[in-house]
Write an enzyme that holds these catalytic residues in place. Structure first.
Site, PDB file in Angstrom:
ATOM      1  N   HIS A  21      77.826  11.536   4.820  1.00 55.68           N
ATOM      2  CA  HIS A  21      78.265  12.807   4.222  1.00 55.68           C
ATOM      3  C   HIS A  21      77.075  13.686   3.870  1.00 55.68           C
ATOM      4  CE1 HIS A  21      82.639  12.628   4.014  1.00 55.68           C
ATOM      5  NE2 HIS A  21      82.508  11.330   3.872  1.00 55.68           N
ATOM      6  N   GLY A  31      91.049   5.435  14.555  1.00 54.02           N
ATOM      7  CA  GLY A  31      91.250   5.564  13.101  1.00 54.02           C
ATOM      8  C   GLY A  31      90.471   4.550  12.295  1.00 54.02           C
ATOM      9  N   GLY A  77      87.104   4.849  11.703  1.00 52.81           N
ATOM     10  CA  GLY A  77      85.854   5.432  11.207  1.00 52.81           C
ATOM     11  C   GLY A  77      84.683   5.112  12.120  1.00 52.81           C
ATOM     12  N   SER A 119      84.354   6.650  15.088  1.00 47.83           N
ATOM     13  CA  SER A 119      84.147   7.836  15.905  1.00 47.83           C
ATOM     14  C   SER A 119      84.785   7.775  17.286  1.00 47.83           C
ATOM     15  CB  SER A 119      82.637   8.055  16.015  1.00 47.83           C
ATOM     16  OG  SER A 119      82.373   9.271  16.544  1.00 47.83           O
ATOM     17  N   ASP A 167      78.542  12.409  14.749  1.00 50.62           N
ATOM     18  CA  ASP A 167      79.188  11.546  15.747  1.00 50.62           C
ATOM     19  C   ASP A 167      78.870  11.988  17.174  1.00 50.62           C
ATOM     20  OD1 ASP A 167      80.265  10.644  13.404  1.00 50.62           O
ATOM     21  OD2 ASP A 167      82.186  11.666  13.676  1.00 50.62           O
ATOM     22  N   TYR A 216      88.376  15.009   3.340  1.00 52.82           N
ATOM     23  CA  TYR A 216      87.045  15.255   3.902  1.00 52.82           C
ATOM     24  C   TYR A 216      86.680  16.722   3.666  1.00 52.82           C
ATOM     25  CZ  TYR A 216      83.277  15.480   7.392  1.00 52.82           C
ATOM     26  OH  TYR A 216      82.077  15.668   8.024  1.00 52.82           O
TER      27      TYR A 216
HETATM   28  C1  GLA Z   1      82.684  11.745   9.896  1.00 52.61           C
HETATM   29  C2  GLA Z   1      82.256  13.086  10.448  1.00 52.61           C
HETATM   30  C3  GLA Z   1      80.734  13.209  10.476  1.00 52.61           C
HETATM   31  C4  GLA Z   1      80.117  12.842   9.133  1.00 52.61           C
HETATM   32  C5  GLA Z   1      80.695  11.521   8.615  1.00 52.61           C
HETATM   33  C6  GLA Z   1      80.214  11.200   7.226  1.00 52.61           C
HETATM   34  O1  GLA Z   1      82.315  10.739  10.770  1.00 52.61           O
HETATM   35  O2  GLA Z   1      82.750  13.268  11.743  1.00 52.61           O
HETATM   36  O3  GLA Z   1      80.363  14.501  10.863  1.00 52.61           O
HETATM   37  O4  GLA Z   1      80.264  13.871   8.200  1.00 52.61           O
HETATM   38  O5  GLA Z   1      82.106  11.527   8.623  1.00 52.61           O
HETATM   39  O6  GLA Z   1      78.853  10.945   7.237  1.00 52.61           O
END
Ligand code: GLA
Length: 415
Positions: free
Chosen positions: A47, A141, A143, A145, A197, A249
């Site tokens: 983040h 889903g 996390g 990517s 990502d 988010y």
């Molecule tokens: C997701 C978003 C990224 C980043 C992360 C947190 O993966 O796609 O851009 O902000 O959360 O680090």
């Protein structure tokens, strides 16, 4: 029952074969080629991408594979087999209608980048059609990517189809693909994510993590040879529901963006030193009536995470994994207490990993569900998975799922 569930991991050859087979079955002829782009774990720097911070992800072996052929008309036929689905999602549409408001959901991730590449002048403006069959081994889903993997695989494929083999080797082309994928996610899908990502999905390298500085746009590879140090990164999918398109988010990012705009800076980090950033956040909170304690904690996460990440990169360069692990635990604490993006399942994973002697552990990705990672001696990977599965069973959470993460290459042509 607390036997660990390991996510299936086919070889890239098997996944490619599956994409080609699906293509031929659906469209009745052979695809021109197959392109792949990976999911990722972020080791630290969470983040902070949208705040001009610095992140340290590596690309996973688990990738999305796109079998594709150009067509002579402007029709796009597309199907996507997602992990664990018995039927593909399918669509047929006009190639001219891929922009904001024209497509949504999974089609936005898959085809939005084509619109953005055209807008950026990297693809010709005439709307060429394609037949596309997608298979993905990046768990959805979780996390990890899966969204960027689809965006970057399709974008890499259409760019090389139009510009010729080897186009991906050009740095400027890769950068343009990254920007197009980010734009598609922000404007077509409507998820206000940063660029972490997409950057790693295009720039992953076997045996390396990637330090990305979002204030300068520069990135460089950092050796991450876990194996020769007898270490491993265990990924634990919490199986708690996760979505970045919901408001959580965006609400975290909203505070950071608001303070930044208040100071007319380009990113939070550009406002100045830490003292200047905290002062700006308090002035913004006072002027808007926002909760000043909450604002301070949100900003504190970003400020401390950036400095932790800078230190952690130096630790990794020295192969000082103890220091690196401490930074991982501190990052999780900050994401839990200051940024409030963890959930009970992620906290339980990190607590259990710590109790069982992990060198470091933290949530990875956007949070609100999704996955955590633990840095452990190789011999401890399976006992650690057992311990975490047991604590989930005791807490009566849905069972977690596991995979071992290996720093792997970014987007590429596979066949
Ligand atoms: C997701 C978003 C990224 C980043 C992360 C947190 O993966 O796609 O851009 O902000 O959360 O680090």
């Amino acid at each position: 029952m607390s036997t660990p569930h390991w996510l299936p991991n086919r070889t890239s050859q098997e996944a490619c074969d599956a994409a080609l087979r699906n293509f031929e079955r659906s469209y009745g002829y052979s695809a021109t080629g197959v392109w792949a782009a990976p999911g990722r774990v972020n080791l630290i720097g969470e983040h902070v991408d949208y705040a001009g911070g610095i992140c340290l992800p590596f690309a996973l072996e688990q990738s999305t594979y796109v079998a594709i052929s150009p067509r002579d008309d402007d029709t796009i036929r597309i199907e996507s087999w997602l992990p664990s689905h018995s039927e593909p999602a399918k669509a047929e549409l006009r190639a001219g209608n891929l922009g904001p408001g024209e497509i949504s959901g999974w089609l936005g991730y898959a085809l939005g980048p084509i619109w953005a590449l055209r807008e950026a002048g990297l693809l010709s403006p005439s709307a060429r059609g394609y037949d596309v069959a997608i298979v993905s081994d990046v768990p959805l889903g979780s996390g990890l990517s899966s969204s960027a993997a689809i965006e970057c695989a399709v974008a890499s494929a259409v760019v090389e189809l139009e510009k010729g083999d080897g186009a991906l080797a050009d740095d400027a082309t890769r950068t343009a693909i990254i920007q197009a994928a980010i734009r598609a996610e922000n404007e077509v899908v409507g998820a206000s994510t940063g660029g972490l990502d997409q950057n790693i999905s295009l720039q992953g390298k076997s045996g390396f993590a990637l330090a990305i500085d979002f204030s300068t746009g520069q990135s460089y590879h950092v050796p991450c040879d876990l194996e020769s140090h007898d270490l491993a990164i265990l990924v634990i999918d919490s199986n708690a529901p996760h979505s970045l398109a919901d408001g959580q988010y965006a609400s975290r990012r909203g505070i950071i963006d608001a303070v930044t705009h208040y100071c007319q800076a380009s990113t939070l980090r550009d406002i100045g030193d830490d003292t200047a950033i905290y002062a700006a956040a308090q002035q913004w909170a006072t002027s808007t009536g926002a909760d000043s304690d909450c604002t301070n904690r949100r900003v504190r996460h970003v400020v401390t995470e950036i400095s932790r990440t800078l230190d952690a990169i130096e630790s990794l360069k020295r192969a000082d994994f103890q220091a690196f692990g401490c930074a991982m635990y501190a990052s999780h604490k900050s994401l839990k207490e200051d940024y409030e993006v963890t959930v009970s399942q992620l906290d339980l994973i990190v607590d259990t990993a710590k109790d069982y002697g992990a060198i470091g552990a933290r949530m990875t990705g956007g949070g609100f569900g999704g996955s955590a990672i633990a840095l452990v001696p190789r011999a401890e990977v399976h006992p650690m998975a057992q311990a975490i599965s047991r604590s989930f069973a005791q807490a009566e959470f849905a069972p977690p799922a596991f995979l071992q993460a290996t720093p792997s290459p970014g987007a590429r042509r596979e066949r």
